[in-house]
Design a protein around this motif. Sequence first.
Motif, short mmCIF file in Angstrom:
data_model
loop_
_atom_site.label_atom_id
_atom_site.label_comp_id
_atom_site.label_asym_id
_atom_site.label_seq_id
_atom_site.Cartn_x
_atom_site.Cartn_y
_atom_site.Cartn_z
N ASP A 8 0.87 -1.18 0.00
CA ASP A 8 0.00 0.00 0.00
C ASP A 8 0.90 1.23 0.00
O ASP A 8 1.83 1.32 0.80
N VAL A 9 0.62 2.17 -0.87
CA VAL A 9 1.49 3.34 -1.04
C VAL A 9 1.31 4.33 0.10
O VAL A 9 0.20 4.78 0.37
N PRO A 10 2.41 4.68 0.77
CA PRO A 10 2.31 5.66 1.84
C PRO A 10 1.88 7.03 1.32
O PRO A 10 2.38 7.49 0.29
N SER B 26 -1.62 12.63 5.56
CA SER B 26 -0.58 11.68 5.93
C SER B 26 -0.37 11.65 7.44
O SER B 26 0.12 10.66 7.98
N THR C 110 -3.58 9.35 8.19
CA THR C 110 -3.74 8.09 7.46
C THR C 110 -2.41 7.71 6.84
O THR C 110 -1.86 8.49 6.07
N THR D 178 -1.63 5.28 4.51
CA THR D 178 -1.57 4.85 3.11
C THR D 178 -2.73 5.43 2.30
O THR D 178 -3.78 5.78 2.85
N GLU E 292 -4.63 3.78 0.24
CA GLU E 292 -5.76 2.86 0.29
C GLU E 292 -6.59 3.08 1.55
O GLU E 292 -7.82 3.14 1.50
#
Length: 195
Positions: free
Chosen positions: A23-25, A61, A64, A66, A68
């Motif tokens: 999952d992309v940060p 950020s 949350t 990521t 997703e």
Amino acid sequence: MASKGIADAFKELAVLVNTPGLDVPVKNFSDACSRFFVVFKVLKTGMFPRFAEIDYVTKASNLTPTLELMVDRDIEANCVRKVGSHTRNLLRIKRSLEMMRVMCEVLLDTESDYSLRDATFTAYNQVFAPHHGWAIQQAVATGIGSLLPKTLLSGMFNETEETFKIHAQSYVTASASVTNYLDNLFLSKNLGIDW
């Protein structure tokens, strides 16, 4: 060199989005996108599609980790399509990345004297115009008319035509992976990509 920083940041981001199961940060995404601020500062135009909204990603950020999870939380809160939602802003940023990619593709595929205005107008019409009403389209056309010629822009970044081409091609390739990842993220959440 602004274009090198952008190209390098998106190459790193492309590695992340192409890593299966990762999952992309949000922070990595935000950091890559923020590289465009210097470009828009030099262009001195407000016509570019709300890249200031990248600030929302920086704020997100902190809440949350990521992309997703960020989208999942908006789905749970039933606010995906509401103005100001993280997911709606993410879609707008995705389109901005696509617009920049189309601009670069047009500039790479044409002679060196091709107008930056023409490339920007082509990119805007392809990516954003279908989602904008007449008044916004007219405002954008006015903003595009005030853009600098391509040769002056390269000079402001202390780049040659050759270095611009190298970095623009790197951005084109890497950003395609990033926007494809975002399309797949939206589709996996049954959100579609055309809203």
